[in-house]
Design an enzyme around this catalytic site. Structure first.
Site, PDB file in Angstrom:
ATOM      1  N   LYS A 163      -7.788  -4.494   6.707  1.00  0.00           N
ATOM      2  CA  LYS A 163      -7.205  -4.518   5.841  1.00  0.00           C
ATOM      3  C   LYS A 163      -7.633  -5.335   4.322  1.00  0.00           C
ATOM      4  O   LYS A 163      -8.028  -5.688   4.458  1.00  0.00           O
ATOM      5  CB  LYS A 163      -5.514  -5.705   6.034  1.00  0.00           C
ATOM      6  CG  LYS A 163      -4.849  -4.539   7.087  1.00  0.00           C
ATOM      7  CD  LYS A 163      -3.393  -4.613   7.462  1.00  0.00           C
ATOM      8  CE  LYS A 163      -2.413  -5.355   6.424  1.00  0.00           C
ATOM      9  NZ  LYS A 163      -2.415  -4.041   5.419  1.00  0.00           N
TER      10      LYS A 163
ATOM     11  N   GLY B 251       1.011  -0.805   0.140  1.00  0.00           N
ATOM     12  CA  GLY B 251      -0.099   0.272   0.189  1.00  0.00           C
ATOM     13  C   GLY B 251       0.697   1.625   0.545  1.00  0.00           C
ATOM     14  O   GLY B 251       2.236   1.349   0.085  1.00  0.00           O
ATOM     15  N   SER B 252       0.235   2.491  -0.018  1.00  0.00           N
ATOM     16  CA  SER B 252       0.893   3.579  -0.198  1.00  0.00           C
ATOM     17  C   SER B 252       1.634   4.305   1.236  1.00  0.00           C
ATOM     18  O   SER B 252       2.850   4.441   1.275  1.00  0.00           O
ATOM     19  CB  SER B 252      -0.384   4.779  -0.723  1.00  0.00           C
ATOM     20  OG  SER B 252      -1.163   5.287   0.119  1.00  0.00           O
TER      21      SER B 252
ATOM     22  N   GLY C  32      -5.624  -3.218  -1.219  1.00  0.00           N
ATOM     23  CA  GLY C  32      -4.439  -3.681  -1.920  1.00  0.00           C
ATOM     24  C   GLY C  32      -4.668  -4.810  -2.145  1.00  0.00           C
ATOM     25  O   GLY C  32      -3.606  -5.242  -3.098  1.00  0.00           O
TER      26      GLY C  32
ATOM     27  N   GLU D  60      -0.044 -10.056   3.842  1.00  0.00           N
ATOM     28  CA  GLU D  60       0.003  -9.600   4.957  1.00  0.00           C
ATOM     29  C   GLU D  60      -0.070 -10.195   5.386  1.00  0.00           C
ATOM     30  O   GLU D  60       0.524 -10.199   7.038  1.00  0.00           O
ATOM     31  CB  GLU D  60      -0.575  -8.357   4.654  1.00  0.00           C
ATOM     32  CG  GLU D  60      -0.259  -7.591   3.286  1.00  0.00           C
ATOM     33  CD  GLU D  60      -1.555  -6.184   2.966  1.00  0.00           C
ATOM     34  OE1 GLU D  60      -0.656  -5.181   2.745  1.00  0.00           O
ATOM     35  OE2 GLU D  60      -2.648  -6.825   3.223  1.00  0.00           O
TER      36      GLU D  60
ATOM     37  N   GLY E 288       0.329  -1.542   6.783  1.00  0.00           N
ATOM     38  CA  GLY E 288      -0.459  -0.077   6.485  1.00  0.00           C
ATOM     39  C   GLY E 288      -2.053  -0.924   6.702  1.00  0.00           C
ATOM     40  O   GLY E 288      -1.666  -1.618   7.337  1.00  0.00           O
ATOM     41  N   ALA E 289      -2.619   0.103   7.146  1.00  0.00           N
ATOM     42  CA  ALA E 289      -4.132  -0.470   7.205  1.00  0.00           C
ATOM     43  C   ALA E 289      -5.505   0.485   6.592  1.00  0.00           C
ATOM     44  O   ALA E 289      -5.043   1.177   6.256  1.00  0.00           O
ATOM     45  CB  ALA E 289      -4.366  -0.426   8.587  1.00  0.00           C
ATOM     46  N   ASP E 290      -6.667  -0.244   6.406  1.00  0.00           N
ATOM     47  CA  ASP E 290      -7.713   0.560   5.678  1.00  0.00           C
ATOM     48  C   ASP E 290      -8.422   1.229   7.122  1.00  0.00           C
ATOM     49  O   ASP E 290      -9.423   2.706   6.855  1.00  0.00           O
ATOM     50  CB  ASP E 290      -8.364  -0.539   5.091  1.00  0.00           C
ATOM     51  CG  ASP E 290      -7.438  -0.529   3.878  1.00  0.00           C
ATOM     52  OD1 ASP E 290      -6.993   0.126   2.928  1.00  0.00           O
ATOM     53  OD2 ASP E 290      -7.829  -2.126   3.659  1.00  0.00           O
TER      54      ASP E 290
END
Ligand code: 5RP
Length: 240
Positions: free
Chosen positions: A98, A31-32, A101, A107, A86-88
């Site tokens: 998550k 992810g970004s 992506g 992950e 990262g995480a959503d």
């Protein structure tokens, strides 16, 4: 995504470098936000830091290789010191959604094998209750309608507020997205998930489901949240 949230992602990624020490095996998220971290890690490696990375997706593998970050063959890995990802969504107990992506399976496998998971995120990812971000569920390509129907029943049984389920497509809008593992993703618009642990277990009991994007706290993995804010990086620790 506002510039501000990207700046917060960069602050979180930079602060997560504090968890990196010479000799470590590091899980590298997708992810970004994770990409910001991988780029900063690349600079640290260039300056002499000796780590070995385990990427959670083909995209992260390619990025890490372009930065000359040494990578381990996944088939030789049994233990990971720290995974940075990262995480959503992040709830107050540091449980996560998550998979935005599409990398949730690798992950989760890599975070679960880690002694420590450092979640890096911008403030917009914090929620009181998980579920506004559509929950990704990775499923096999065979019997999609049957699996989707079982998932629908599962969302209802666990009192999710929403039950809309969509097959994820590539950006062309016509071809279903296929994950790095050759599977499809169903995005479940739960709106509110009152029982994330129960839903996670019930989803994974459906035969066509490979994995879902709820990341409960894993028994043998400490979890830290490094949140990028306008004032700097804020750290929340959870020791299991
Ligand atoms: C990928 C993920 C990402 O960590 C998640 O989607 C967050 O992405 P971003 O850092 O771009 O906001 O779970 O599968």
């Amino acid at each position: 995504m506002s510039d501000n949230s990207d700046l917060q992602k960069i602050k979180a990624a930079a602060a997560a470098l504090d968890y990196v020490q010479d000799g470590m095996v590091l899980g590298l998220g997708t992810g970004s936000t994770a990409a910001h971290f991988v780029r900063l890690l690349g600079d640290k490696v260039k300056k002499g830091c000796k780590i070995q990375g385990v990427p959670t997706s083909i995209a992260t593998q390619e990025l890490a290789l372009s930065l000359q970050i040494p990578l381990l063959d996944i088939e030789k890995v049994t233990h990971i010191d720290v995974t940075i990802d990262g995480a959503d969504e992040v709830d107050p107990q540091l449980r996560l959604i998550k998979g935005g992506g599409a990398a949730l399976l690798r992950e989760k496998l890599i975070a679960h094998a880690s002694a420590h998971m450092v979640v890096i995120a911008d403030e917009g990812k914090m929620v009181d209750i998980l579920g506004k971000f559509p929950l990704p569920v990775e499923i096999i390509q065979f019997g999609v309608a049957i699996t989707a129907n079982k998932i629908f029943e599962c969302l209802r049984a666990t009192n999710c507020e929403g039950t809309d389920i969509q097959l994820r497509y590539k950006s062309d809008g016509t071809t279903p997205l296929v994950t790095d593992n050759g599977n499809f993703i169903l995005d479940c618009h739960c709106i509110m998930i009152p029982d994330p642990i129960g839903l996670c277990a019930q989803l994974n009991a459906i035969p066509g489901v490979v994995e879902n994007g709820i990341f409960p706290i894993f028994a043998n993995t400490n979890r830290t949240l490094v949140l990028g804010t306008s004032e700097g990086a804020k750290v929340v620790e959870l020791v299991s």
